[in-house]
Design a protein around this motif. Sequence first.
Motif, PDB file in Angstrom:
ATOM      1  N   ALA A 188     -15.398 -30.376  -6.991  1.00  0.00           N
ATOM      2  CA  ALA A 188     -14.578 -29.207  -7.329  1.00  0.00           C
ATOM      3  C   ALA A 188     -15.132 -28.480  -8.551  1.00  0.00           C
ATOM      4  N   ALA A 189     -15.606 -29.239  -9.547  1.00  0.00           N
ATOM      5  CA  ALA A 189     -16.169 -28.609 -10.742  1.00  0.00           C
ATOM      6  C   ALA A 189     -17.400 -27.784 -10.400  1.00  0.00           C
ATOM      7  N   VAL A 190     -18.296 -28.355  -9.606  1.00  0.00           N
ATOM      8  CA  VAL A 190     -19.510 -27.630  -9.229  1.00  0.00           C
ATOM      9  C   VAL A 190     -19.163 -26.415  -8.367  1.00  0.00           C
ATOM     10  N   LEU A 191     -18.224 -26.578  -7.439  1.00  0.00           N
ATOM     11  CA  LEU A 191     -17.843 -25.486  -6.560  1.00  0.00           C
ATOM     12  C   LEU A 191     -17.207 -24.337  -7.339  1.00  0.00           C
ATOM     13  N   LEU A 192     -16.283 -24.658  -8.246  1.00  0.00           N
ATOM     14  CA  LEU A 192     -15.624 -23.606  -9.026  1.00  0.00           C
ATOM     15  C   LEU A 192     -16.611 -22.934  -9.968  1.00  0.00           C
ATOM     16  N   TRP A 193     -17.523 -23.731 -10.541  1.00  0.00           N
ATOM     17  CA  TRP A 193     -18.561 -23.111 -11.370  1.00  0.00           C
ATOM     18  C   TRP A 193     -19.396 -22.145 -10.550  1.00  0.00           C
ATOM     19  N   TYR A 194     -19.765 -22.544  -9.337  1.00  0.00           N
ATOM     20  CA  TYR A 194     -20.577 -21.684  -8.481  1.00  0.00           C
ATOM     21  C   TYR A 194     -19.840 -20.376  -8.177  1.00  0.00           C
ATOM     22  N   VAL A 195     -18.553 -20.478  -7.900  1.00  0.00           N
ATOM     23  CA  VAL A 195     -17.764 -19.270  -7.617  1.00  0.00           C
ATOM     24  C   VAL A 195     -17.748 -18.352  -8.837  1.00  0.00           C
ATOM     25  N   ALA A 196     -17.521 -18.941 -10.025  1.00  0.00           N
ATOM     26  CA  ALA A 196     -17.494 -18.133 -11.250  1.00  0.00           C
ATOM     27  C   ALA A 196     -18.861 -17.518 -11.535  1.00  0.00           C
ATOM     28  N   ASP A 197     -19.918 -18.306 -11.350  1.00  0.00           N
ATOM     29  CA  ASP A 197     -21.264 -17.807 -11.601  1.00  0.00           C
ATOM     30  C   ASP A 197     -21.622 -16.693 -10.614  1.00  0.00           C
ATOM     31  N   HIS A 198     -21.258 -16.883  -9.343  1.00  0.00           N
ATOM     32  CA  HIS A 198     -21.515 -15.853  -8.334  1.00  0.00           C
ATOM     33  C   HIS A 198     -20.724 -14.587  -8.656  1.00  0.00           C
ATOM     34  N   PHE A 199     -19.485 -14.756  -9.096  1.00  0.00           N
ATOM     35  CA  PHE A 199     -18.659 -13.601  -9.442  1.00  0.00           C
ATOM     36  C   PHE A 199     -19.286 -12.795 -10.576  1.00  0.00           C
ATOM     37  N   VAL A 200     -19.746 -13.475 -11.600  1.00  0.00           N
ATOM     38  CA  VAL A 200     -20.303 -12.779 -12.762  1.00  0.00           C
ATOM     39  C   VAL A 200     -21.648 -12.141 -12.440  1.00  0.00           C
ATOM     40  N   ASN A 201     -22.459 -12.806 -11.636  1.00  0.00           N
ATOM     41  CA  ASN A 201     -23.832 -12.355 -11.416  1.00  0.00           C
ATOM     42  C   ASN A 201     -24.033 -11.524 -10.158  1.00  0.00           C
ATOM     43  N   ARG A 202     -23.058 -11.504  -9.249  1.00  0.00           N
ATOM     44  CA  ARG A 202     -23.288 -10.852  -7.965  1.00  0.00           C
ATOM     45  C   ARG A 202     -22.290  -9.757  -7.617  1.00  0.00           C
ATOM     46  N   THR A 203     -21.149  -9.707  -8.289  1.00  0.00           N
ATOM     47  CA  THR A 203     -20.144  -8.715  -7.937  1.00  0.00           C
ATOM     48  C   THR A 203     -20.202  -7.521  -8.889  1.00  0.00           C
ATOM     49  N   ARG A 204     -19.591  -6.435  -8.460  1.00  0.00           N
ATOM     50  CA  ARG A 204     -19.585  -5.224  -9.281  1.00  0.00           C
ATOM     51  C   ARG A 204     -18.824  -5.451 -10.585  1.00  0.00           C
ATOM     52  N   LEU A 205     -17.670  -6.093 -10.481  1.00  0.00           N
ATOM     53  CA  LEU A 205     -16.896  -6.366 -11.696  1.00  0.00           C
ATOM     54  C   LEU A 205     -17.639  -7.348 -12.593  1.00  0.00           C
ATOM     55  N   GLY A 206     -18.342  -8.289 -11.993  1.00  0.00           N
ATOM     56  CA  GLY A 206     -19.141  -9.217 -12.782  1.00  0.00           C
ATOM     57  C   GLY A 206     -20.244  -8.513 -13.543  1.00  0.00           C
ATOM     58  N   ARG A 207     -20.875  -7.525 -12.913  1.00  0.00           N
ATOM     59  CA  ARG A 207     -21.887  -6.730 -13.621  1.00  0.00           C
ATOM     60  C   ARG A 207     -21.260  -5.984 -14.792  1.00  0.00           C
ATOM     61  N   GLY A 208     -20.005  -5.563 -14.604  1.00  0.00           N
ATOM     62  CA  GLY A 208     -19.304  -4.920 -15.713  1.00  0.00           C
ATOM     63  C   GLY A 208     -19.079  -5.894 -16.859  1.00  0.00           C
ATOM     64  N   ILE A 209     -18.760  -7.145 -16.534  1.00  0.00           N
ATOM     65  CA  ILE A 209     -18.583  -8.162 -17.567  1.00  0.00           C
ATOM     66  C   ILE A 209     -19.881  -8.365 -18.338  1.00  0.00           C
ATOM     67  N   ARG A 210     -21.001  -8.444 -17.618  1.00  0.00           N
ATOM     68  CA  ARG A 210     -22.279  -8.639 -18.281  1.00  0.00           C
ATOM     69  C   ARG A 210     -22.661  -7.419 -19.114  1.00  0.00           C
ATOM     70  N   ALA A 211     -22.314  -6.243 -18.623  1.00  0.00           N
ATOM     71  CA  ALA A 211     -22.631  -5.022 -19.362  1.00  0.00           C
ATOM     72  C   ALA A 211     -21.857  -4.962 -20.680  1.00  0.00           C
ATOM     73  N   VAL A 212     -20.567  -5.276 -20.623  1.00  0.00           N
ATOM     74  CA  VAL A 212     -19.756  -5.279 -21.846  1.00  0.00           C
ATOM     75  C   VAL A 212     -20.244  -6.364 -22.802  1.00  0.00           C
ATOM     76  N   ALA A 213     -20.652  -7.508 -22.261  1.00  0.00           N
ATOM     77  CA  ALA A 213     -21.162  -8.578 -23.108  1.00  0.00           C
ATOM     78  C   ALA A 213     -22.449  -8.164 -23.814  1.00  0.00           C
ATOM     79  N   GLN A 214     -23.270  -7.366 -23.139  1.00  0.00           N
ATOM     80  CA  GLN A 214     -24.551  -6.974 -23.724  1.00  0.00           C
ATOM     81  C   GLN A 214     -24.392  -5.821 -24.703  1.00  0.00           C
ATOM     82  N   ASP A 215     -23.647  -4.779 -24.325  1.00  0.00           N
ATOM     83  CA  ASP A 215     -23.467  -3.621 -25.201  1.00  0.00           C
ATOM     84  C   ASP A 215     -22.191  -2.903 -24.786  1.00  0.00           C
ATOM     85  N   PRO A 216     -21.051  -3.215 -25.430  1.00  0.00           N
ATOM     86  CA  PRO A 216     -19.767  -2.640 -24.995  1.00  0.00           C
ATOM     87  C   PRO A 216     -19.707  -1.125 -25.101  1.00  0.00           C
ATOM     88  N   ASP A 217     -20.324  -0.549 -26.137  1.00  0.00           N
ATOM     89  CA  ASP A 217     -20.261   0.903 -26.306  1.00  0.00           C
ATOM     90  C   ASP A 217     -21.038   1.621 -25.207  1.00  0.00           C
TER      91      ASP A 217
END
Length: 335
Positions: A188-217
């Motif tokens: 379950a830990a590996v599966l949930l991590w995979y879902v979270a990692d896929h969400f952050v790295n592969r979805t549109r909203l995840g790209r938004g999270i990475r963008a804000v993390a890199q440069d919010p302005d």
Amino acid sequence: MYPAMTPFLAQSEPWIEFDVAGLAEQFWNNTVDGLALGGIYALVALGYTLVYGVLKLINFAHSEVFVVGAFATWLTFYGLGFRAGATPVLSVFEIILFLAIACIAAMAVSGGTAVLLERVAYRPLRKRNAPRLVFLITAIGASFAIQQTLRLIFGLNQQPQIRLLQPEPLFRIFGAPVTNIHVILFVAAVLLWYVADHFVNRTRLGRGIRAVAQDPDTATLMGVNKERVIVVTFLVGGLLAGAAALFYMMRIPQGAIYNGGFLLGIKAFTAAVLGGIGNLRGALLGGFLLGLVENYGQSLFGGEWKDIVAFVVLIVVLMFRPTGILGESLGKARV
């Protein structure tokens, strides 16, 4: 010679022992159990690392988000008619169904608590451009506020444990029994991590999270809704903490208690820093490593040294690798 020194000089036994034989004997048992425990640390650590990656905020109240999920799990089991004592006789389908219901409830309550925490405690500070130290103090204050609220509602004593599933060996690895609980926690830990990692790295909203993390302005100028990204970040962290609460209740032989997240929260934060704060892969790696180190240290030095060994290892790693083992920020995560 001073008389007060006599009791200390008279001691012939060492104050710390190295039980190498005990470590070798229990190595595979500690490995199996350490990976299962590390899965819980990893899921909570993901919440720390997500919030830090986006806001550069150490959300110390995240441990209480986890505890709220533990109480939600207990209340769900209680509401379904289960009581402390003998484990009920259930079919595999029923066990899966009731655990899924408890998991959904715990994730919903923890996720809602995390979003409410962001809305009440942190958003007003962001609007006032408060210094980072103020955020840190607020996080500690929010942690105590949630903790004491739980104490007023549920009391000082832990709730009686309700078990739906008893540990049963499924197979062995070099003689060490691997139980159904171990398998559920690790997978379950590996599966949930995979879902979270896929969400952050592969979805549109995840790209938004990475963008804000890199440069919010710059992300805001490019059309990213910063406030929505922050809310989603807290929500995802809360959902993972709720799932971790269910797994914790399945593994630890005790019920929910109002201050039960203090030490676990510190260890989960340690796991996040150990793997690389702001790195989802680092949170998973750090959680597993911390679980292993704890168990190995317990066999080598004794049970009273279990927590100390984990923090000493963290200090040693950071001396040579200040950014953690992986050390990659959320804003620079690979696509």
